[in-house]
Design a protein around this motif. Structure first.
Motif, PDB file in Angstrom:
ATOM      1  N   THR A 114       2.282  33.186   4.800  1.00 27.23           N
ATOM      2  CA  THR A 114       2.924  33.568   3.578  1.00 27.23           C
ATOM      3  C   THR A 114       1.950  33.161   2.154  1.00 27.23           C
ATOM      4  OG1 THR A 114       4.146  31.543   3.548  1.00 27.23           O
ATOM      5  CG2 THR A 114       5.147  33.779   4.667  1.00 27.23           C
ATOM      6  N   SER A 115       1.770  31.881   2.285  1.00 33.27           N
ATOM      7  CA  SER A 115       0.801  31.502   0.808  1.00 33.27           C
ATOM      8  C   SER A 115      -0.399  32.180   0.801  1.00 33.27           C
ATOM      9  CB  SER A 115       0.418  29.941   1.206  1.00 33.27           C
ATOM     10  OG  SER A 115       1.503  29.103   1.664  1.00 33.27           O
ATOM     11  N   THR A 116      -0.895  32.642   1.992  1.00 30.37           N
ATOM     12  CA  THR A 116      -2.266  33.797   1.769  1.00 30.37           C
ATOM     13  C   THR A 116      -1.856  35.013   1.224  1.00 30.37           C
ATOM     14  OG1 THR A 116      -3.092  32.652   3.762  1.00 30.37           O
ATOM     15  CG2 THR A 116      -3.813  34.897   3.104  1.00 30.37           C
ATOM     16  N   VAL A 117      -0.564  35.624   1.639  1.00 30.36           N
ATOM     17  CA  VAL A 117      -0.177  36.916   1.078  1.00 30.36           C
ATOM     18  C   VAL A 117       0.261  36.631  -0.512  1.00 30.36           C
ATOM     19  CG1 VAL A 117       1.611  38.812   1.329  1.00 30.36           C
ATOM     20  CG2 VAL A 117       0.507  37.823   3.148  1.00 30.36           C
ATOM     21  N   GLY A 118       0.981  35.507  -0.482  1.00 33.87           N
ATOM     22  CA  GLY A 118       1.283  35.418  -2.035  1.00 33.87           C
ATOM     23  C   GLY A 118       0.047  35.064  -3.022  1.00 33.87           C
ATOM     24  N   GLY A 119      -0.855  34.134  -2.475  1.00 26.71           N
ATOM     25  CA  GLY A 119      -2.082  33.703  -3.442  1.00 26.71           C
ATOM     26  C   GLY A 119      -2.763  35.011  -3.839  1.00 26.71           C
ATOM     27  N   MET A 120      -3.070  36.151  -2.890  1.00 24.82           N
ATOM     28  CA  MET A 120      -3.825  36.856  -2.962  1.00 24.82           C
ATOM     29  C   MET A 120      -3.120  38.022  -4.135  1.00 24.82           C
ATOM     30  SD  MET A 120      -6.471  36.364  -1.367  1.00 24.82           S
ATOM     31  CE  MET A 120      -7.477  37.911  -1.454  1.00 24.82           C
ATOM     32  N   GLN A 121      -1.851  37.905  -4.368  1.00 25.10           N
ATOM     33  CA  GLN A 121      -1.172  38.713  -5.446  1.00 25.10           C
ATOM     34  C   GLN A 121      -0.638  38.102  -6.803  1.00 25.10           C
ATOM     35  OE1 GLN A 121       2.123  40.190  -3.033  1.00 25.10           O
ATOM     36  NE2 GLN A 121       0.811  41.399  -1.771  1.00 25.10           N
ATOM     37  N   ILE A 122      -1.334  37.161  -7.113  1.00 22.09           N
ATOM     38  CA  ILE A 122      -1.068  36.345  -8.437  1.00 22.09           C
ATOM     39  C   ILE A 122      -1.160  37.430  -9.435  1.00 22.09           C
ATOM     40  CG2 ILE A 122      -1.570  34.252  -9.701  1.00 22.09           C
ATOM     41  CD1 ILE A 122      -2.988  33.217  -7.512  1.00 22.09           C
ATOM     42  N   PHE A 123      -0.017  37.136 -10.429  1.00 20.84           N
ATOM     43  CA  PHE A 123       0.035  38.391 -11.589  1.00 20.84           C
ATOM     44  C   PHE A 123       0.544  37.684 -12.680  1.00 20.84           C
ATOM     45  CE2 PHE A 123       2.212  41.472 -13.993  1.00 20.84           C
ATOM     46  CZ  PHE A 123       1.077  42.010 -14.362  1.00 20.84           C
ATOM     47  N   ASP A 124       1.857  37.026 -12.393  1.00 22.12           N
ATOM     48  CA  ASP A 124       2.648  36.461 -13.522  1.00 22.12           C
ATOM     49  C   ASP A 124       1.769  35.456 -14.188  1.00 22.12           C
ATOM     50  OD1 ASP A 124       4.576  38.178 -12.941  1.00 22.12           O
ATOM     51  OD2 ASP A 124       5.603  36.789 -11.596  1.00 22.12           O
ATOM     52  N   GLU A 125       1.470  34.442 -13.572  1.00 24.59           N
ATOM     53  CA  GLU A 125       0.574  33.432 -14.001  1.00 24.59           C
ATOM     54  C   GLU A 125      -0.479  33.620 -14.977  1.00 24.59           C
ATOM     55  OE1 GLU A 125       1.816  33.567 -11.012  1.00 24.59           O
ATOM     56  OE2 GLU A 125       3.079  31.930 -10.717  1.00 24.59           O
ATOM     57  N   VAL A 126      -1.019  34.598 -14.277  1.00 21.42           N
ATOM     58  CA  VAL A 126      -2.385  35.037 -15.175  1.00 21.42           C
ATOM     59  C   VAL A 126      -2.240  35.973 -16.228  1.00 21.42           C
ATOM     60  CG1 VAL A 126      -4.637  36.530 -14.867  1.00 21.42           C
ATOM     61  CG2 VAL A 126      -3.604  35.150 -12.800  1.00 21.42           C
ATOM     62  N   ARG A 127      -1.056  36.735 -16.174  1.00 26.61           N
ATOM     63  CA  ARG A 127      -0.650  37.703 -17.345  1.00 26.61           C
ATOM     64  C   ARG A 127      -0.100  36.924 -18.489  1.00 26.61           C
ATOM     65  NH1 ARG A 127      -1.635  42.405 -19.390  1.00 26.61           N
ATOM     66  NH2 ARG A 127       0.064  43.472 -20.472  1.00 26.61           N
ATOM     67  N   MET A 128       0.589  35.817 -18.300  1.00 29.29           N
ATOM     68  CA  MET A 128       1.175  35.044 -19.303  1.00 29.29           C
ATOM     69  C   MET A 128       0.100  33.849 -19.732  1.00 29.29           C
ATOM     70  SD  MET A 128       3.793  36.674 -19.943  1.00 29.29           S
ATOM     71  CE  MET A 128       4.148  35.870 -21.294  1.00 29.29           C
ATOM     72  N   TYR A 129      -1.013  33.694 -19.064  1.00 25.37           N
ATOM     73  CA  TYR A 129      -1.839  32.527 -19.521  1.00 25.37           C
ATOM     74  C   TYR A 129      -2.443  32.842 -21.017  1.00 25.37           C
ATOM     75  CZ  TYR A 129      -5.615  28.931 -18.923  1.00 25.37           C
ATOM     76  OH  TYR A 129      -6.304  27.709 -19.121  1.00 25.37           O
ATOM     77  N   ASP A 130      -2.765  34.005 -21.440  1.00 25.07           N
ATOM     78  CA  ASP A 130      -3.129  34.180 -22.780  1.00 25.07           C
ATOM     79  C   ASP A 130      -2.492  35.156 -23.507  1.00 25.07           C
ATOM     80  OD1 ASP A 130      -4.232  36.075 -21.364  1.00 25.07           O
ATOM     81  OD2 ASP A 130      -6.050  36.102 -22.579  1.00 25.07           O
ATOM     82  N   SER A 131      -2.764  35.249 -24.526  1.00 22.29           N
ATOM     83  CA  SER A 131      -2.029  36.393 -25.328  1.00 22.29           C
ATOM     84  C   SER A 131      -2.255  37.818 -24.846  1.00 22.29           C
ATOM     85  CB  SER A 131      -2.492  36.358 -27.050  1.00 22.29           C
ATOM     86  OG  SER A 131      -3.775  36.382 -27.104  1.00 22.29           O
ATOM     87  N   GLN A 132      -3.453  38.186 -24.402  1.00 22.16           N
ATOM     88  CA  GLN A 132      -4.109  39.562 -24.118  1.00 22.16           C
ATOM     89  C   GLN A 132      -3.422  39.597 -22.821  1.00 22.16           C
ATOM     90  OE1 GLN A 132      -8.024  40.059 -24.662  1.00 22.16           O
ATOM     91  NE2 GLN A 132      -7.900  39.827 -26.921  1.00 22.16           N
ATOM     92  N   GLY A 133      -3.615  38.849 -21.804  1.00 19.97           N
ATOM     93  CA  GLY A 133      -3.101  38.989 -20.425  1.00 19.97           C
ATOM     94  C   GLY A 133      -3.870  39.828 -19.454  1.00 19.97           C
ATOM     95  N   LEU A 134      -5.178  39.831 -19.969  1.00 20.40           N
ATOM     96  CA  LEU A 134      -6.327  40.497 -19.068  1.00 20.40           C
ATOM     97  C   LEU A 134      -7.441  39.569 -18.683  1.00 20.40           C
ATOM     98  CD1 LEU A 134      -6.362  43.786 -21.081  1.00 20.40           C
ATOM     99  CD2 LEU A 134      -5.268  43.397 -19.117  1.00 20.40           C
ATOM    100  N   GLY A 135      -7.209  38.318 -18.776  1.00 26.08           N
ATOM    101  CA  GLY A 135      -8.281  37.662 -17.978  1.00 26.08           C
ATOM    102  C   GLY A 135      -9.179  36.787 -18.860  1.00 26.08           C
ATOM    103  N   GLY A 136      -8.780  36.804 -20.189  1.00 23.50           N
ATOM    104  CA  GLY A 136      -9.707  36.534 -21.201  1.00 23.50           C
ATOM    105  C   GLY A 136     -10.706  37.326 -21.892  1.00 23.50           C
ATOM    106  N   PRO A 137     -11.437  37.211 -22.740  1.00 24.00           N
ATOM    107  CA  PRO A 137     -12.348  37.860 -23.268  1.00 24.00           C
ATOM    108  C   PRO A 137     -13.485  38.577 -22.101  1.00 24.00           C
ATOM    109  CG  PRO A 137     -12.046  36.218 -24.758  1.00 24.00           C
ATOM    110  CD  PRO A 137     -11.351  35.822 -23.773  1.00 24.00           C
ATOM    111  N   ASP A 138     -13.994  37.593 -21.418  1.00 24.33           N
ATOM    112  CA  ASP A 138     -14.877  37.997 -20.271  1.00 24.33           C
ATOM    113  C   ASP A 138     -14.243  38.053 -18.968  1.00 24.33           C
ATOM    114  OD1 ASP A 138     -16.913  37.726 -22.494  1.00 24.33           O
ATOM    115  OD2 ASP A 138     -17.061  35.482 -21.857  1.00 24.33           O
TER     116      ASP A 138
END
Length: 393
Positions: A246-270
């Protein structure tokens, strides 16, 4: 007591055969209920899975074969062209690498910490219910709120983490500029949210372990650490496999944390911390607006999750069933050894290996007589001055 003789059937007595009795409506309904009821009881799960699981999966596969645009709708049939186009984009492979990196930073420490915390909560603690419910509080908090809070903690200029590092003489870390540092920061959000959830699963498994095993381990002189690795861990191996999958399935589908980590939500400039799910979101609703390519990304991610999940299952299964084993003997070699043993037993007259005990009651002809049985000597309960043949009453 009267002895009742069995009655003869009608055709034996010369009477005409009677037609079979027709079942009534209630009996038919009873038989139908016995046959159909088990399937009706389990049908809600399969109906729900077909609606929310199987149908979206099949429909996504159909969409991935068309030039499907967000604004224009369904286009021409392109076959595997969407898959080829996605695999040729370097950003897709970068997102896959970011996903695996964040997954390793989050899932591996998460399982280890969950087992350790569950082992502590399994002890006789004061206010045990309070502590056990307290580890579930981060899971209840909305992931968006967690991401926003940790995003401020890991700010590059005025972040709380960099302030603490400055107090101990460490230079500030570019949490939003360094690729590895951003992966570590995002993994802390995932661990903060899901560690307590997995802890309760491990705790439930530990409480199901028989306490007699711990008592026997204490009698043998095992300490707490020895009991944990020799009793607790082997008994919860099935739960460990479940949590890892279950951790494998959830870890490969990370979205919310990455989306809200910065203002743009697309993984940074690079796009240093863009995961595959965020890349899928950008392909579908970003500049490309291509549902066909997004569906192809979804199916590629599905295949990756299946491969990684099967690899984790095989690895954890080997760990769960590991231990000292004897050398493996093939079935053909075993049959050859049994044939040789039976042939030798037939020549010497000894019982074959497959014969049941007691099949050959007497000794084979020509064998020496068995040694005389030695009577067991019982300890004497009489007086030390008693004569050998004297009977004590």
């Amino acid at each position: 007591m009267a002895i009742l003789s069995p009655t003869k059937p009608a055709h034996a007595r010369g009477e005409p055969d009677r037609p079979p009795r027709r079942l009534g409506l209630s009996q038919r309904l009873g038989r139908l209920d016995v046959k159909v009821s088990p399937y009706l009881y389990i049908s809600p799960f399969f109906l729900l899975f077909a609606v929310v699981g199987l149908f979206p999966l099949v429909y996504t596969a159909v969409v991935s074969l068309y030039d499907w645009n967000l604004l224009g709708g369904q286009g021409d049939f392109v076959g595997m062209a969407n898959y080829v186009a996605v695999l040729q984009q370097p950003l897709f492979w970068k997102s896959v690498a970011n996903t695996f990196s964040i997954f390793l930073f989050s899932s591996v420490p998460q399982v280890i910490m969950a087992i350790a915390i569950a082992a502590i909560l399994d002890q006789n603690l004061r206010a045990a219910t309070f502590w056990r419910m307290g580890v579930l509080v981060p899971f209840v908090v909305a992931p968006v709120a967690i991401s926003m809070i940790f995003g401020r903690l890991y700010a590059d200029q005025y972040g709380f983490i960099n302030e603490l590092l400055g107090l101990v003489g460490v230079d500030p870390v570019a949490w939003h500029g360094d690729r590895l540092a951003s992966h570590f920061a995002i993994s802390t959000m995932v661990n903060y949210r899901w560690t307590g959830y997995n802890t309760l699963i491990f705790l439930a498994a530990m409480q199901a372990v028989p306490r007699e095993l711990y008592e026997a381990a204490v009698i043998d002189g095992a300490g707490r650490i020895r009991q944990f690795f020799s009793v607790t861990v082997p008994q919860i191996r099935a739960t460990v496999i479940f949590v890892v999958i279950t951790s494998t399935v959830g870890g490969m589908q990370i979205f919310d944390e990455v989306r809200m980590y910065d203002s743009q939500g697309l993984g940074g400039p690079d796009r240093d911390w863009m995961t595959t799910v965020v890349y899928l979101y950008d392909v579908a609703w970003g500049n490309q607006k291509s549902f066909g390519k997004a569906a192809a990304v979804a199916w590629l991610l599905f295949i990756i999750i299946v491969i990684v999940g099967m690899a984790n299952f095989i690895m954890t299964q080997r760990i769960a069933t590991g231990g000292t084993r004897g050398p493996k003997v093939s079935r053909r070699h075993t049959k050859a050894l049994l044939a040789e043993a039976r042939a030798g037993a037939a020549q010497s007259g000894t019982p074959t290996p497959s014969a049941p005990p007691g099949a050959n009651a007497g000794p084979p002809p020509g064998s020496p007589p068995p040694p005389p049985s030695i009577p067991s000597v019982q300890p004497s309960t009489g007086s030390p001055n008693q004569n050998p043949g004297e009977d004590v009453r």
